[in-house]
Design a protein around this motif. Structure first.
Motif, mmCIF file in Angstrom:
data_model
loop_
_atom_site.group_PDB
_atom_site.id
_atom_site.type_symbol
_atom_site.label_atom_id
_atom_site.label_comp_id
_atom_site.label_asym_id
_atom_site.label_seq_id
_atom_site.Cartn_x
_atom_site.Cartn_y
_atom_site.Cartn_z
ATOM 1 N N TYR A 20 35.625 25.983 45.432
ATOM 2 C CA TYR A 20 34.590 27.169 44.823
ATOM 3 C C TYR A 20 34.532 27.085 43.120
ATOM 4 C CZ TYR A 20 34.789 28.879 49.284
ATOM 5 O OH TYR A 20 34.156 28.851 50.614
ATOM 6 N N HIS A 21 35.261 25.822 42.730
ATOM 7 C CA HIS A 21 35.281 25.483 41.027
ATOM 8 C C HIS A 21 33.552 25.598 40.622
ATOM 9 C CE1 HIS A 21 36.129 24.864 36.915
ATOM 10 N NE2 HIS A 21 35.787 23.613 37.069
ATOM 11 N N LEU A 22 32.837 24.705 40.905
ATOM 12 C CA LEU A 22 31.585 24.027 40.836
ATOM 13 C C LEU A 22 31.014 25.141 40.773
ATOM 14 C CD1 LEU A 22 31.178 20.558 41.674
ATOM 15 C CD2 LEU A 22 31.679 21.680 39.331
ATOM 16 N N ILE A 23 30.952 25.734 42.254
ATOM 17 C CA ILE A 23 29.787 26.829 42.447
ATOM 18 C C ILE A 23 30.140 28.629 41.640
ATOM 19 C CG2 ILE A 23 29.477 29.246 44.252
ATOM 20 C CD1 ILE A 23 30.782 26.665 46.661
ATOM 21 N N SER A 27 27.480 29.509 38.575
ATOM 22 C CA SER A 27 26.557 30.904 38.777
ATOM 23 C C SER A 27 27.444 31.735 37.410
ATOM 24 C CB SER A 27 27.001 31.603 40.160
ATOM 25 O OG SER A 27 27.469 30.819 41.287
ATOM 26 N N LYS A 28 28.350 31.444 36.546
ATOM 27 C CA LYS A 28 28.372 32.064 35.869
ATOM 28 C C LYS A 28 27.730 31.474 34.726
ATOM 29 C CE LYS A 28 32.625 33.828 36.408
ATOM 30 N NZ LYS A 28 33.764 34.444 35.855
ATOM 31 N N LYS A 29 27.264 30.426 34.933
ATOM 32 C CA LYS A 29 26.234 29.339 33.344
ATOM 33 C C LYS A 29 25.007 30.130 33.535
ATOM 34 C CE LYS A 29 25.308 25.122 32.040
ATOM 35 N NZ LYS A 29 25.238 23.456 32.076
ATOM 36 N N ILE A 44 22.996 37.509 41.640
ATOM 37 C CA ILE A 44 23.428 36.221 40.814
ATOM 38 C C ILE A 44 24.947 36.894 41.339
ATOM 39 C CG2 ILE A 44 25.076 34.949 39.256
ATOM 40 C CD1 ILE A 44 21.995 35.259 38.332
ATOM 41 N N TYR A 45 25.604 38.067 40.863
ATOM 42 C CA TYR A 45 26.917 38.935 41.065
ATOM 43 C C TYR A 45 27.167 39.042 42.628
ATOM 44 C CZ TYR A 45 27.345 40.296 36.458
ATOM 45 O OH TYR A 45 27.732 40.729 34.459
ATOM 46 N N GLY A 46 25.862 39.009 43.452
ATOM 47 C CA GLY A 46 25.951 39.200 44.818
ATOM 48 C C GLY A 46 26.575 37.522 45.199
ATOM 49 N N LYS A 47 26.439 36.155 44.436
ATOM 50 C CA LYS A 47 26.746 34.977 45.010
ATOM 51 C C LYS A 47 28.569 35.309 44.584
ATOM 52 C CE LYS A 47 25.394 30.782 44.502
ATOM 53 N NZ LYS A 47 24.761 29.532 43.674
ATOM 54 N N LEU A 48 28.850 35.590 43.751
ATOM 55 C CA LEU A 48 29.820 35.937 43.323
ATOM 56 C C LEU A 48 30.822 36.442 43.806
ATOM 57 C CD1 LEU A 48 29.200 35.287 39.367
ATOM 58 C CD2 LEU A 48 30.520 33.653 41.010
ATOM 59 N N GLN A 49 30.695 37.963 44.436
ATOM 60 C CA GLN A 49 31.526 38.758 45.049
ATOM 61 C C GLN A 49 31.970 37.865 46.166
ATOM 62 O OE1 GLN A 49 29.569 42.345 44.198
ATOM 63 N NE2 GLN A 49 30.246 42.994 42.206
ATOM 64 N N SER A 50 30.549 37.396 46.829
ATOM 65 C CA SER A 50 30.684 36.323 48.270
ATOM 66 C C SER A 50 31.559 35.834 47.866
ATOM 67 C CB SER A 50 29.038 36.714 48.769
ATOM 68 O OG SER A 50 29.185 35.541 48.234
ATOM 69 N N ASN A 54 40.561 34.676 46.877
ATOM 70 C CA ASN A 54 41.485 33.949 45.875
ATOM 71 C C ASN A 54 41.578 32.337 45.147
ATOM 72 O OD1 ASN A 54 43.753 35.642 46.655
ATOM 73 N ND2 ASN A 54 43.930 34.627 49.008
ATOM 74 N N SER A 55 40.336 32.368 46.151
ATOM 75 C CA SER A 55 39.558 31.021 44.853
ATOM 76 C C SER A 55 39.134 31.430 43.706
ATOM 77 C CB SER A 55 37.862 31.124 45.681
ATOM 78 O OG SER A 55 37.315 31.984 45.222
ATOM 79 N N ALA A 56 39.562 32.720 42.625
ATOM 80 C CA ALA A 56 39.608 33.287 41.213
ATOM 81 C C ALA A 56 40.472 32.359 40.911
ATOM 82 C CB ALA A 56 39.378 34.664 41.096
ATOM 83 N N PRO A 57 40.080 31.861 39.299
ATOM 84 C CA PRO A 57 41.410 31.281 38.824
ATOM 85 C C PRO A 57 42.346 31.981 38.064
ATOM 86 C CG PRO A 57 39.177 30.766 37.350
ATOM 87 C CD PRO A 57 39.557 31.283 39.542
ATOM 88 N N THR A 58 42.339 33.131 38.304
ATOM 89 C CA THR A 58 42.989 34.557 37.893
ATOM 90 C C THR A 58 43.877 34.609 38.366
ATOM 91 O OG1 THR A 58 41.413 35.910 38.308
ATOM 92 C CG2 THR A 58 41.454 35.147 35.936
#
Length: 101
Positions: A20-23, A27-29, A44-50, A54-58
């Motif tokens: 999910y890195h590229l997505i 989205s952030k860009k 866009i926030y909804g897309k990020l939250q969907s 566990n795909s978040a780098p943090t």
């Protein structure tokens, strides 16, 4: 040695992060180009939250290369502190000197 289940969980997180890195990046860009208080921003926030959590780098955690220990890791070597110390004492790491006083 860390439990095998924890190491496998970390590997699964790494795969999800790569998937999910590229997505996430696009989205952030896109989010930075949208003016504030816009309906597009909410989409866009909804897309990020969907995306899976566990795909978040943090959520990734560095682990020792040899033992899988999650604490006291040195980025330069990829080893935990006590394994690093053992390898330095055995002269297995060139350029690293042991301290004695």
């Amino acid at each position: 040695m860390a439990r095998k289940s924890l190491i496998q969980r970390e590997k699964k997180r790494q795969k999800l992060e790569q998937k999910y890195h590229l997505i996430r990046r696009s989205s952030k860009k896109e989010l930075s180009n949208v003016p504030p208080l816009s309906d597009k921003r909410d989409e866009i926030y909804g897309k990020l939250q969907s995306l899976p959590r566990n795909s978040a780098p943090t959520r990734l955690r560095r682990r020792c290369f040899s033992t899988g220990r999650s604490r006291a890791n040195y980025r330069d070597f990829g080893l935990s502190g006590y394994i690093l110390r053992e390898m330095v004492h055995a002269c297995l790491l060139p350029g690293a000197t042991r301290s004695s006083w």
